[in-house]
Design an enzyme around this catalytic site. Structure first.
Site, short mmCIF file in Angstrom:
data_model
loop_
_atom_site.label_atom_id
_atom_site.label_comp_id
_atom_site.label_asym_id
_atom_site.label_seq_id
_atom_site.Cartn_x
_atom_site.Cartn_y
_atom_site.Cartn_z
N ASP A 36 0.85 -1.20 0.00
CA ASP A 36 0.00 0.00 0.00
C ASP A 36 0.88 1.24 0.00
OD1 ASP A 36 -2.14 2.00 0.89
OD2 ASP A 36 -3.27 0.13 1.02
N TYR A 65 -13.94 5.65 -13.80
CA TYR A 65 -14.07 4.52 -12.86
C TYR A 65 -14.73 3.33 -13.56
CZ TYR A 65 -14.92 2.01 -8.49
OH TYR A 65 -14.94 1.06 -7.49
N ASP A 82 3.37 1.57 -5.00
CA ASP A 82 2.38 2.28 -5.83
C ASP A 82 2.05 1.36 -7.00
OD1 ASP A 82 0.95 3.81 -7.63
OD2 ASP A 82 2.19 5.60 -7.37
N VAL A 83 0.82 0.89 -7.08
CA VAL A 83 0.47 -0.12 -8.09
C VAL A 83 0.55 0.40 -9.52
CG1 VAL A 83 -0.99 -1.57 -6.58
CG2 VAL A 83 -2.03 0.31 -7.89
N LYS A 132 -13.11 -0.37 -14.31
CA LYS A 132 -13.63 -1.60 -13.70
C LYS A 132 -14.16 -2.57 -14.75
CE LYS A 132 -12.63 -0.63 -9.44
NZ LYS A 132 -11.58 -1.40 -8.75
N THR A 167 -16.66 1.10 3.59
CA THR A 167 -15.20 1.16 3.78
C THR A 167 -14.82 2.64 3.88
OG1 THR A 167 -14.70 1.43 1.44
CG2 THR A 167 -14.90 -0.84 2.24
#
Ligand SMILES: NC(=O)c1ccc[n+]([C@@H]2O[C@H](COP(=O)([O-])OP(=O)(O)OC[C@H]3O[C@@H](n4cnc5c(N)ncnc54)[C@H](O)[C@@H]3O)[C@@H](O)[C@H]2O)c1
Length: 265
Positions: A37, A161, A63-64, A165, A196
């Site tokens: 993360d 977004y 960092d992905v 996805k 969350t």
């Protein structure tokens, strides 16, 4: 049941939220877990929780969106625990609601670099290690990509977004077909709205716009889930644990929708 005893897992965005809960569930079920993360403090708190409960976990900052970080994170996992069996591509961000005409190319690229490129990079760098140990398990290696109900349906003012996805959903299928012969399974999980920190950020924004707007936002969201509540982190973490375990050995290239009935309407 749903055992992942002895398996080694890497969970991106594992500091908190769905990734944090997935890390805890997998560790509880006997997996050795690497949390990656950008948020160091929250990651270390999650790590502490896992270790206090007798589980095994490590953390690496990551960092992905960066390929070099993925190379490091996978290398770290192999060095710490001796291999990799489960990859949970969970890290993701939501964008502020914005009409397409006002969406900058920079914002589009930033979001898709995390939510979609990040998943591609994770899969790419995990493959050789998953392949190496896939023969150890009846369910082989397992890649679990966290998409969304927004990978099936559109949402106004959420173009980047939804595109990211939806991309994850089909990337999952392409990877599943390519990797089946290597005994690596690839599935996507599609949460409805889950309580969350990410969701609570949306509630705060609604409250800042209009007083009482936060509760109205929650009520409106809940009303779209026939089960009559928001999802909880463990609803998704249970799905992740199942897909990571050998109980799901015959599942690949599929979509696990966990949405309280949202998409059934
Ligand atoms: N909460 C929901 O309602 C919901 C619904 C559908 C899908 N999802 C998806 O589930 C995943 C987890 O969401 P959440 O609700 O737990 O969010 P969250 O914000 O609570 O947790 C996401 C974690 O990812 C980390 N992260 C963000 N960008 C990163 C990066 N570039 N590199 C590494 N880590 C990074 C964050 O620091 C954070 O710890 C996301 O992919 C999200 O799109 C969430």
């Amino acid at each position: 049941m749903n055992s992942v005893e002895g398996k080694i897992a890497l969970i991106s965005g594992g500091a908190r939220g769905l990734g944090g809960m997935s890390a805890k569930k997998l560790a509880q079920a006997g997996a050795k877990v690497v949390i990656t993360d950008l948020r160091e403090e929250e990651a270390l708190a999650t790590l502490d929780e896992i270790e206090s409960a007798g589980g095994q976990a490590k953390f690496i900052k990551h960092d992905v969106a960066l390929e070099e970080d993925w190379i490091e994170a996978v290398k770290f996992t192999v060095e710490q625990f001796g291999g990799l069996d489960i990859l949970v591509n969970n890290a993701g961000v939501a964008s502020a609601a914005r009409p397409l005409e006002e969406l900058s190319l920079e914002s589009w690229r930033r979001l898709t670099s995390i939510n979609l490129d990040g998943v591609f990079l994770g899969i790419k760098h995990a493959i050789p290690h998953l392949r190496e140990r896939a023969h150890l398990w009846s369910g082989g290696g397992s890649i679990i990509n966290i998409s969304s109900i927004m990978g099936f349906i559109g949402g106004a003012r959420s173009a980047a977004y939804c595109a990211s996805k939806g991309g994850v959903r089909l990337l999952t299928k392409a990877a599943a077909l390519e990797l089946a012969s290597s005994k690596i399974r690839v599935n996507s999980v599609h949460p409805g709205f889950i309580n969350t920190p990410l969701f609570r950020g949306g509630v705060e924004q609604a409250e800042q716009r209009v007083q009482g707007g936060g509760q109205k936002f929650i009520d409106a969201v809940v009303s779209r889930h026939p089960i009559g509540r928001l999802g909880e982190e463990q609803d998704i973490a249970n799905a992740v644990r199942y897909l990571a375990s050998d109980d799901s050995a015959f599942m690949t290239g599929t979509e696990m929708v966990v949405d309280g009935g949202y998409l059934a309407q």
